[in-house]
Scaffold this active site. Structure first.
Site, PDB file in Angstrom:
ATOM      1  N   HIS A 186       0.822  -1.210   0.000  1.00 23.33           N
ATOM      2  CA  HIS A 186       0.000   0.000   0.000  1.00 23.33           C
ATOM      3  C   HIS A 186       0.858   1.263   0.000  1.00 23.33           C
ATOM      4  CE1 HIS A 186      -3.963  -1.975   1.477  1.00 23.33           C
ATOM      5  NE2 HIS A 186      -4.007  -1.711   0.193  1.00 23.33           N
ATOM      6  N   CYS A 486       0.005  -6.869 -17.012  1.00 21.43           N
ATOM      7  CA  CYS A 486      -0.658  -5.945 -16.085  1.00 21.43           C
ATOM      8  C   CYS A 486       0.040  -5.890 -14.739  1.00 21.43           C
ATOM      9  CB  CYS A 486      -2.131  -6.319 -15.897  1.00 21.43           C
ATOM     10  SG  CYS A 486      -2.398  -7.926 -15.119  1.00 21.43           S
TER      11      CYS A 486
END
Length: 556
Positions: A186, A486
């Site tokens: 994060h 991706c």
């Protein structure tokens, strides 16, 4: 004489400034037994502290907005997790103080997540932060955080929790470097959203003394300690050249000779769309739908809620391409309605498509919602399944898409070596492949990407990983189908050229990386990219592969 260190660059840019260290973690509270009559009071103290932490994290999320809000709201859910709260109550009933019960309950949960694999192993820092904030409230001590300073600085930490990263002031925190973490943690995601140069997975960096001048290159992961004036000038010039090149490159992604390489964005929901559009994304290459399902881990979102969220994203890209990944959950992303049973090795258990095939009603509901969301829109919808290992799983997903009446292309992600090795077999059932290089590296090298000690094996420049990318791309080309990337590998501008040279047909990344990748691709022909790819694959290490590719691209 300066010293050069190298970690994993996760957010572009250059920062030069003095080192400041993150405050120390909250100390472990001492064991102390309480009397039985004190248990109700201790339970109430613990619950008040957890409620306050959750409220504070939600408030910080509201203040930060965007990506940060979603991350902080997910972290707040950790403070409200019923199983953790119940475990705290049991420990208090057995004689623990509120402080000790919080510490031990979170330690047990921490051990579970640390061994759970990809997704939630990367959330250990988030969990530690919730624990520390609760204990700080219970003991009345200040919560350690970003140091106060009147002058801009480079922040050094073991790791950064979302609550710290989300509200960083870029005018004061020039950049940050952490010992732990990875490109999908994060803190890395939020650093890119903030535009703060960042390097992670650099063991020993906390040994740098306060006040030491460092130069941080968030593109290459290089840290120069005590750079001389000539090096500082060169780095500033390089950073300015990168920014200027990124700003001047517009339009669809393509090599210098016009070979098209569509540049797409990785997003987690509607909140990420604005940044993707602003960066000039040609669509979405990875829409992570699990964030919607994590809003309430006890139940599946309603059909109406799913349609609402999906349609908001699809409407943002008229005539564009949006690739949606169906729920990527399992024992490493605990969802009560999907994975009630503990597994001895969750990272290798029932996750991704395997979990959905065990709960076909969840998969069919999501596919039905996507079909309804796309009704009447001109968007090119594509849907893919995560963690597919063989043709049978690919066939099962394709069948589910047809049964749901989905008018879209359906494909699979290549995240395990078996899928790369048997790419042509999978493509007998589906229409495209999408390489998730983060998990593919993890499973290829048996190296958790959140463990700094094995970060060299998580490097997307590893030649063995490039070989698997090439195998997949070659298989797709032979079948006349597409093969995109991706994973975070696509956000490295030089590596993006190599991926194009390997035959990858599209690249998807965090929106902030798109301008840099677009400008770098535009400088080189497809033939140059192919030569760089061959040179990288011929190397014996990630460092050697990077250097070989750079040498080819810089000499032509």
């Amino acid at each position: 004489m300066e010293t050069s260190l190298r970690g994993v660059g996760v957010s572009h840019g250059v920062a030069i400034g003095e080192v400041r260290h993150m405050g120390a973690a909250v100390l472990e509270p001492p064991p102390r037994e309480t009397r039985e009559t004190e248990a109700p009071q201790e339970r109430e103290r613990a619950r008040r502290a957890m409620d306050a932490v959750a409220a504070d994290l939600n408030a910080r999320g509201q203040l930060a907005g965007g990506d940060a809000q979603a991350v902080l709201e997910a972290q707040a859910m950790m403070a409200e997790d019923p199983e953790v709260l119940a475990d705290m109550d049991r420990r208090i009933d057995d004689g623990s103080t509120a402080e000790r019960a919080v510490y031990d309950a979170f330690s047990a949960y921490r051990a579970l997540l640390a061994g759970a694999g990809d997704y939630f192993a990367g959330r250990v820092a988030d969990l530690d932060d919730v624990r520390n904030r609760a204990i700080a409230r219970l003991t009345g001590v200040p919560m350690p955080g970003v140091p106060d300073s009147d002058e801009p600085f480079v922040l050094i930490a073991r790791d950064l929790a979302p609550a710290d990263t989300a509200l960083l002031d870029p005018t004061l925190v020039l950049g940050f470097v952490t010992e732990e973490g990875g490109p999908t943690s994060h803190s890395a995601i939020l650093a890119r959203a903030l535009g703060v140069p960042a390097v992670v997975a650099l063991p020993g960096v906390r040994g740098l003394e306060e006040g030491t001048i460092v130069a941080v290159d968030g593109s290459t992961g290089e840290i120069i300690v005590e750079p001389d004036e000539e090096e500082r000038s060169a780095l500033r010039k390089l950073a300015e050249e990168r920014r200027a090149a990124a700003a001047s490159a517009v339009g669809p992604g393509a090599t210098a000779d016009g070979h098209k390489v569509p540049l797409l964005a990785n997003i987690g929901g509607p909140g990420d769309v604005a940044a993707a559009v602003e960066a000039g994304a040609e669509g979405v290459g990875l829409f992570r739908t699990e964030f919607l399902f994590l809003e309430d881990s006890a139940r599946v979102p309603s059909l109406e809620r799913q349609v609402e969220v999906y349609r908001e994203v699809l409407e943002a890209f008229p005539e564009g391409r949006v690739v949606v990944r169906v729920l990527d959950a399992g024992a490493d992303k605990p969802l009560d309605f999907l994975n009630p049973v503990e597994e001895p090795n969750p990272a290798l258990g029932v996750r991704g498509l395997r979990a959905l095939l065990e709960h076909p009603e969840v998969l069919s509901g999501q596919l039905t919602a996507l079909a309804r969301a796309a009704e009447g829109l001109s968007v090119y919808l594509e849907v893919m399944a995560p963690m597919v290992a063989d043709r049978g799983e690919a066939r099962a997903f394709a069948d589910a898409c047809r049964e749901a009446g989905l008018r879209a292309k359906f494909g699979v992600m290549v995240e395990v070596p078996a899928a790369a090795l048997r790419a042509r077999s999978l493509l007998q059932e589906v229409e495209f492949l999408s390489l998730g290089t983060n998990d593919l590296a993890q499973y290829t090298f048996a190296a958790d990407r959140q463990v700094g000690a094995v970060s060299r094996l998580q490097d997307p420049w590893q030649p063995a990983l490039l070989d698997l990318v090439a195998l997949s791309a070659e298989g797709a080309k032979a079948e006349g189908k597409s093969c995109g990337v991706c994973g975070e590998a696509a956000s490295d501008p030089t590596l993006a050229c190599v991926l194009a040279g390997l035959g990858v047909t599209s690249l998807s990344m965090g929106p902030s990386a798109i301008p840099y990748v677009r400008s770098t691709l535009a400088k080189h022909t497809l033939a140059q990219c192919e030569r760089a790819a061959s040179a990288a694959r011929a190397a014996d290490s990630a460092e050697g592969a990077r250097a070989a590719a750079q040498a080819v691209l810089s000499s032509e």
